[in-house]
Write an enzyme that holds these catalytic residues in place. Structure first.
Site, PDB file in Angstrom:
ATOM      1  N   GLY A  10      18.282  12.543 -10.224  1.00  0.00           N
ATOM      2  CA  GLY A  10      17.559  12.212  -9.011  1.00  0.00           C
ATOM      3  C   GLY A  10      18.323  12.378  -7.715  1.00  0.00           C
ATOM      4  N   THR A  11      19.523  12.956  -7.773  1.00  0.00           N
ATOM      5  CA  THR A  11      20.331  13.090  -6.561  1.00  0.00           C
ATOM      6  C   THR A  11      20.075  14.400  -5.815  1.00  0.00           C
ATOM      7  OG1 THR A  11      22.138  13.858  -7.985  1.00  0.00           O
ATOM      8  CG2 THR A  11      22.201  11.565  -7.292  1.00  0.00           C
ATOM      9  N   GLY A  12      19.263  15.299  -6.371  1.00  0.00           N
ATOM     10  CA  GLY A  12      18.886  16.511  -5.648  1.00  0.00           C
ATOM     11  C   GLY A  12      19.555  17.777  -6.110  1.00  0.00           C
TER      12      GLY A  12
ATOM     13  N   HIS B  42      15.355 -21.918 -11.898  1.00  0.00           N
ATOM     14  CA  HIS B  42      16.282 -20.852 -12.297  1.00  0.00           C
ATOM     15  C   HIS B  42      16.589 -19.927 -11.114  1.00  0.00           C
ATOM     16  CE1 HIS B  42      17.947 -18.034 -15.439  1.00  0.00           C
ATOM     17  NE2 HIS B  42      17.740 -17.175 -14.443  1.00  0.00           N
ATOM     18  N   GLU B  43      15.542 -19.434 -10.456  1.00  0.00           N
ATOM     19  CA  GLU B  43      15.741 -18.515  -9.334  1.00  0.00           C
ATOM     20  C   GLU B  43      16.339 -19.229  -8.129  1.00  0.00           C
ATOM     21  OE1 GLU B  43      15.574 -15.479  -9.950  1.00  0.00           O
ATOM     22  OE2 GLU B  43      14.551 -15.694 -11.876  1.00  0.00           O
TER      23      GLU B  43
ATOM     24  N   GLY C 118      26.155  15.336 -11.135  1.00  0.00           N
ATOM     25  CA  GLY C 118      25.768  14.091 -10.492  1.00  0.00           C
ATOM     26  C   GLY C 118      24.690  13.372 -11.260  1.00  0.00           C
ATOM     27  N   PRO C 119      24.428  12.110 -10.915  1.00  0.00           N
ATOM     28  CA  PRO C 119      23.398  11.322 -11.610  1.00  0.00           C
ATOM     29  C   PRO C 119      22.014  11.924 -11.434  1.00  0.00           C
ATOM     30  CG  PRO C 119      24.818   9.931 -10.230  1.00  0.00           C
ATOM     31  CD  PRO C 119      25.119  11.344  -9.870  1.00  0.00           C
TER      32      PRO C 119
ATOM     33  N   HIS D 195      20.066 -19.251  -8.632  1.00  0.00           N
ATOM     34  CA  HIS D 195      20.658 -17.964  -8.249  1.00  0.00           C
ATOM     35  C   HIS D 195      20.803 -17.861  -6.733  1.00  0.00           C
ATOM     36  CE1 HIS D 195      20.841 -16.099 -12.126  1.00  0.00           C
ATOM     37  NE2 HIS D 195      19.535 -16.097 -12.329  1.00  0.00           N
TER      38      HIS D 195
END
Length: 496
Positions: free
Chosen positions: A114-116, A338-339, A111-112, A342
């Site tokens: 930081g997933t435990g 700009h923001e 798993g990625p 968005h």
């Protein structure tokens, strides 16, 4: 400093030898003595390198059961259930022996980051009342031949001996970053030490039998299972592969509640909304959010953690700390438009999707617009992907409408739009239809440009027709610097 001193001494010694040779002295005995000293030094260094693992290993050994239970791990219900089923083979030892079941020798957690995965391994030791020994794949590989294989043997031997000392019937060896140790053989052609170390690991795992007094289980963790050698993954070695994935919304809420224990929350705090706005966050990210929220409350001298603290924590974990740099007034105006662009297009594409918008700089962003979804999304239609491209290009289009040209502030947006356009193409949703992964570069580039330019035209027309919304929103941002999604929607509604 030490290195420079060594170089000076070495240079001085060579100069003396040359001087003596020139003066007619026989320097052969001196050369032989120097060679013997070098051989002795190399031998000592080699032994110290090979013994270094003993120190690391002792630090990684815990004869006490880790105080981590599966109930302390949130958001991984499926992974925990699958993992516990495999661990029951250790707990139900008599039944396993009676039925002649081959014990599970290895479990791989994938798993990625930081997933435990490490927490799962520690909880497994608690669940099975086992000695827990942790090591990292990088600890086994050295430039010296045979050292890695020796360390593997030491690790397994240590697991049995520590279990005997502690009076335990089981031991768990946890190897983090196992892809370093178990990478596909033959990749390091000039360095056979990698292959020898992996071969020894395979041999030690094969040596685990059901008739041993101490039950041993090897738990590996990696986020790159594709790099592992196929011999490591075959049945009889790592028998189970448990997917420890990023948590869904319900899982994120569980994790937030776990890490909220012991922290005073204000009455109006809604952790479910935090879970909703943190799609794609790992357990480590969520723990950091709760910790940063508590730090923010302390910084503001509050006795409780508020919603504002949590919003600030989410943005800090996502984008980084606020920066002290101050853009010029002209840059602030351009950032605001700009923001605003968005935000306007995001509300057009998906009403209610804006979580916050600000012109305050964080990390690498001069300003940003943060979105959230009502529900986690795993599938997207073509229209939804094109809508995301529209949101990416809206900032540049707003600048072009108001100032007559774009700026370098759109670089990150363009890169994101290109990634989404590639997803459209390789998902078979473009005019090309289903394409090969070996699509010619020119065709791919041309199609990406076509998709993005078509969406730019749509965005330009919409912003031009709603230019008053853009002006009003930019003015408010310049004044207040930050707006919540609810405040933004109120402004857009009034200016409609």
């Amino acid at each position: 400093m030490k290195l420079a001193l060594k170089e000076v001494l070495l240079g001085t010694a060579l100069a003396i030898l040359v001087f003596l040779a020139v003066r007619g002295f026989d320097i052969t005995p001196l050369i032989l003595i120097a060679a013997m000293v070098l051989v002795l030094k190399f031998t000592v260094d080699n032994r110290s390198q090979s013994s270094r693992f003993d120190v690391i290993e002792r630090k990684g050994v815990s004869t006490t059961i880790p105080q981590v239970a599966f109930s302390d791990i949130g958001g991984q219900d499926v992974a925990k259930r699958e993992f516990k089923e495999a661990l029951d083979f250790i707990r139900l030892d008599q039944e396993v022996r009676a039925l002649g079941i081959r014990p599970l020798k290895g479990i791989l957690l994938v798993g990625p980051p930081g997933t435990g995965k490490t927490l799962m391994a520690k909880a497994a030791a608690n669940y099975t009342n086992s000695v827990f020994i942790a090591a990292s794949g990088s600890q086994f590989v050295e430039m010296y031949a045979g050292v890695g294989a020796k360390r593997v043997r030491q690790l397994f031997k240590k697991a049995y001996s520590e279990a005997e000392k502690a009076g335990k019937q089981a031991a768990i060896i946890f190897i983090d970053e196992i892809d370093v140790l178990g990478a596909k053989r033959g990749k390091n052609v000039s360095h056979m030490e990698y292959d020898q170390t992996l071969n020894e690991l395979l041999t030690q795992i094969d040596g685990i039998t059901v008739n041993q007094n101490i039950r041993l289980l090897v738990v590996g963790a990696t986020n790159r299972a594709d790099l592992l050698d196929s011999a490591l993954l075959r049945p009889g070695r790592f028998d189970r592969i448990v997917k420890v994935d990023l948590p869904d919304r319900r899982g994120r809420l569980q994790i937030l509640k776990i890490h909220a224990k012991g922290k005073p929350l204000a009455d109006d705090v809604d952790l479910d909304k935090v879970a909703q706005s943190t799609f794609g966050f790992s357990g480590a990210h969520l723990e950091s959010i709760m910790n940063e929220a508590a730090i923010q409350a302390l910084r503001c001298r509050r006795q409780q953690i508020t919603n504002e603290d949590l919003r600030e924590a989410v943005e800090k974990v996502m984008l980084g700390e606020r920066l002290e740099r101050t853009p010029t007034e002209q840059e602030r105006i351009r950032i605001a438009y700009h923001e605003a662009g968005h935000a306007v297009i995001s509300e057009k594409v998906n009403a209610g999707s804006v979580a916050s918008v600000t012109i305050v700089s964080r990390g690498n962003a001069l300003g940003y617009m943060r979105q959230h979804e009502e529900d986690d999304r795993y599938l997207y239609t073509k229209d939804e992907l094109l809508g995301r491209i529209q949101v990416c290009m809206a900032g540049a289009m707003a600048e072009e409408l108001v100032f007559g040209q774009r700026s370098t502030g759109s670089l990150g947006d363009i890169e994101q739009a290109e990634k989404i356009a590639k997803k459209v193409i390789y998902s078979g949703l473009s005019d090309l239809g289903v394409v090969s992964s070996e699509l010619p570069t020119m065709t791919l580039s041309r199609t990406i440009n076509q998709i993005i330019q078509e969406q730019e035209c749509i965005v330009r027309e919409y912003l031009a027709a709603n230019i008053n919304k853009l002006h009003i929103l930019a003015e408010v941002l310049l004044e207040q610097e930050k707006l919540s999604g609810q405040e933004l929607r109120g402004i857009l509604h009034q200016s409609a």
